[in-house]
Scaffold this motif. Structure first.
Motif, PDB file in Angstrom:
ATOM      1  N   LEU A 203      -0.507   1.746  11.598  1.00  0.00           N
ATOM      2  CA  LEU A 203       0.445   2.072  10.540  1.00  0.00           C
ATOM      3  C   LEU A 203       0.887   0.807   9.800  1.00  0.00           C
ATOM      4  O   LEU A 203       1.001   0.805   8.567  1.00  0.00           O
ATOM      5  N   ARG A 204       1.123  -0.249  10.533  1.00  0.00           N
ATOM      6  CA  ARG A 204       1.561  -1.507   9.924  1.00  0.00           C
ATOM      7  C   ARG A 204       0.484  -2.064   8.990  1.00  0.00           C
ATOM      8  O   ARG A 204       0.767  -2.480   7.870  1.00  0.00           O
ATOM      9  N   ARG A 205      -0.768  -2.042   9.447  1.00  0.00           N
ATOM     10  CA  ARG A 205      -1.851  -2.551   8.615  1.00  0.00           C
ATOM     11  C   ARG A 205      -2.038  -1.689   7.368  1.00  0.00           C
ATOM     12  O   ARG A 205      -2.297  -2.199   6.274  1.00  0.00           O
ATOM     13  N   ALA A 206      -1.919  -0.367   7.543  1.00  0.00           N
ATOM     14  CA  ALA A 206      -2.061   0.529   6.386  1.00  0.00           C
ATOM     15  C   ALA A 206      -0.939   0.308   5.381  1.00  0.00           C
ATOM     16  O   ALA A 206      -1.167   0.310   4.161  1.00  0.00           O
ATOM     17  N   ALA A 207       0.294   0.115   5.873  1.00  0.00           N
ATOM     18  CA  ALA A 207       1.425  -0.105   4.977  1.00  0.00           C
ATOM     19  C   ALA A 207       1.300  -1.426   4.238  1.00  0.00           C
ATOM     20  O   ALA A 207       1.642  -1.527   3.051  1.00  0.00           O
ATOM     21  N   LEU A 208       0.809  -2.459   4.930  1.00  0.00           N
ATOM     22  CA  LEU A 208       0.662  -3.769   4.292  1.00  0.00           C
ATOM     23  C   LEU A 208      -0.504  -3.808   3.318  1.00  0.00           C
ATOM     24  O   LEU A 208      -0.538  -4.664   2.422  1.00  0.00           O
ATOM     25  N   ALA A 209      -1.449  -2.900   3.478  1.00  0.00           N
ATOM     26  CA  ALA A 209      -2.612  -2.891   2.587  1.00  0.00           C
ATOM     27  C   ALA A 209      -2.285  -2.315   1.213  1.00  0.00           C
ATOM     28  O   ALA A 209      -3.035  -2.541   0.261  1.00  0.00           O
ATOM     29  N   VAL A 210      -1.187  -1.580   1.124  1.00  0.00           N
ATOM     30  CA  VAL A 210      -0.803  -0.956  -0.157  1.00  0.00           C
ATOM     31  C   VAL A 210       0.283  -1.800  -0.800  1.00  0.00           C
ATOM     32  O   VAL A 210       1.286  -2.106  -0.153  1.00  0.00           O
ATOM     33  N   PRO A 211       0.135  -2.182  -2.077  1.00  0.00           N
ATOM     34  CA  PRO A 211       1.194  -2.947  -2.750  1.00  0.00           C
ATOM     35  C   PRO A 211       2.503  -2.157  -2.771  1.00  0.00           C
ATOM     36  O   PRO A 211       2.512  -0.935  -2.923  1.00  0.00           O
ATOM     37  N   LEU A 212       3.604  -2.877  -2.604  1.00  0.00           N
ATOM     38  CA  LEU A 212       4.906  -2.219  -2.551  1.00  0.00           C
ATOM     39  C   LEU A 212       5.216  -1.415  -3.809  1.00  0.00           C
ATOM     40  O   LEU A 212       5.762  -0.305  -3.698  1.00  0.00           O
ATOM     41  N   PRO A 213       4.901  -1.901  -5.030  1.00  0.00           N
ATOM     42  CA  PRO A 213       5.163  -1.084  -6.228  1.00  0.00           C
ATOM     43  C   PRO A 213       4.377   0.222  -6.256  1.00  0.00           C
ATOM     44  O   PRO A 213       4.724   1.136  -7.009  1.00  0.00           O
ATOM     45  N   VAL A 214       3.330   0.318  -5.466  1.00  0.00           N
ATOM     46  CA  VAL A 214       2.550   1.557  -5.370  1.00  0.00           C
ATOM     47  C   VAL A 214       3.047   2.422  -4.218  1.00  0.00           C
ATOM     48  O   VAL A 214       3.163   3.645  -4.331  1.00  0.00           O
ATOM     49  N   LEU A 215       3.356   1.771  -3.090  1.00  0.00           N
ATOM     50  CA  LEU A 215       3.753   2.509  -1.894  1.00  0.00           C
ATOM     51  C   LEU A 215       5.053   3.287  -2.106  1.00  0.00           C
ATOM     52  O   LEU A 215       5.141   4.462  -1.722  1.00  0.00           O
ATOM     53  N   LEU A 216       6.052   2.655  -2.720  1.00  0.00           N
ATOM     54  CA  LEU A 216       7.357   3.304  -2.861  1.00  0.00           C
ATOM     55  C   LEU A 216       7.299   4.565  -3.725  1.00  0.00           C
ATOM     56  O   LEU A 216       7.761   5.631  -3.295  1.00  0.00           O
ATOM     57  N   PRO A 217       6.745   4.518  -4.954  1.00  0.00           N
ATOM     58  CA  PRO A 217       6.709   5.755  -5.741  1.00  0.00           C
ATOM     59  C   PRO A 217       5.808   6.830  -5.141  1.00  0.00           C
ATOM     60  O   PRO A 217       6.131   8.018  -5.221  1.00  0.00           O
ATOM     61  N   VAL A 218       4.695   6.414  -4.533  1.00  0.00           N
ATOM     62  CA  VAL A 218       3.810   7.409  -3.912  1.00  0.00           C
ATOM     63  C   VAL A 218       4.517   8.094  -2.744  1.00  0.00           C
ATOM     64  O   VAL A 218       4.431   9.320  -2.570  1.00  0.00           O
TER      65      VAL A 218
END
Length: 228
Positions: A100-115
């Motif tokens: 989960l940590r690696r998957a979360a870090l692989a996505v840019p924060l400006p993309v992760l939050l709205p998605v």
């Protein structure tokens, strides 16, 4: 299978009260109950996964508190904040937590939050819609619209009898289609109150509610009002 075209349900809790409900929920069956249970479990699992991804990204940020060097002890009471912290700590130390940590870090924060916000919003939407008209002779009518989300409240409005000038069936064009809808003319208001505005049921449902509402509000009720 989880929804149907808008259908009418009529309930009469007393001789002077009638509730007309238009819903897209199909009649209850064993198959429907099982499907709804599976859908609920899927919603909960996906919502939990989304929240854990956000938590994993937060735990990797400089603003988060550093992880303890040793695993936390199992709390005696599992319904406390300590139990939540223990579960998160155990997850962080597990292989699943690392993934989960690696998957979360692989996505840019400006993309992760709205998605993540869109995903949680989508998972909170109701499968079916429901709108109702409650007619109480001598008191008035109350309209109710079910919210689109499980976390929102229903929209209701009460109109006293002395403010009701008339209840009518109106028609309007929607694209190339003529749609019939029920309206309440309220004294002192320029805008008409549309009943069942979101579902806009077919004509025979609108006419059945119109007849039943007028009979209950102004005249002796006809027990042969159809249930559609």
């Amino acid at each position: 299978m989880l929804t149907t075209p808008p259908r009418l349900q009529i309930r009469r809790p007393s001789p002077t009260t009638t509730e007309f409900t238009v819903t897209t929920q199909p009649p209850p069956t064993l198959t429907l109950h099982l499907l709804r249970l599976l859908l609920l479990l899927l919603r909960l699992a996906l919502s939990l996964l989304t929240i854990l991804l956000l938590e994993a990204r937060w735990s990797a940020s400089p603003l988060a508190s550093p992880a303890p060097a040793l695993p936390l002890a199992v709390p005696h009471d599992l319904l406390t904040t300590d139990a939540v912290l223990w579960a998160l700590d155990a997850l962080h130390r597990s292989p699943a937590g690392g993934s989960l940590r690696r998957a979360a870090l692989a996505v840019p924060l400006p993309v992760l939050l709205p998605v993540a916000a869109l995903a949680l919003r989508f998972l909170s939407l109701r499968v079916h819609a429901e709108e109702s008209l409650l007619v109480m002779r001598g008191l008035g009518v109350q309209t109710r619209e079910s919210p689109k989300s499980y976390f929102a409240g229903a929209a209701t409005r009460f109109i006293p009898t002395e403010k009701i000038q008339d209840i009518l069936v109106n028609e309007a064009f929607r694209g190339f289609e003529v749609r019939y809808y029920l309206i309440v003319v309220v004294e002192g208001e320029e805008d008409l109150v549309v009943v069942f505005p979101g579902l806009l049921p077919r004509r025979r449902i609108v006419e059945a509610v119109w007849r039943g509402a007028r009979e209950c509000l102004y005249e002796k009720r006809d027990e042969k009002t159809p249930i559609l």
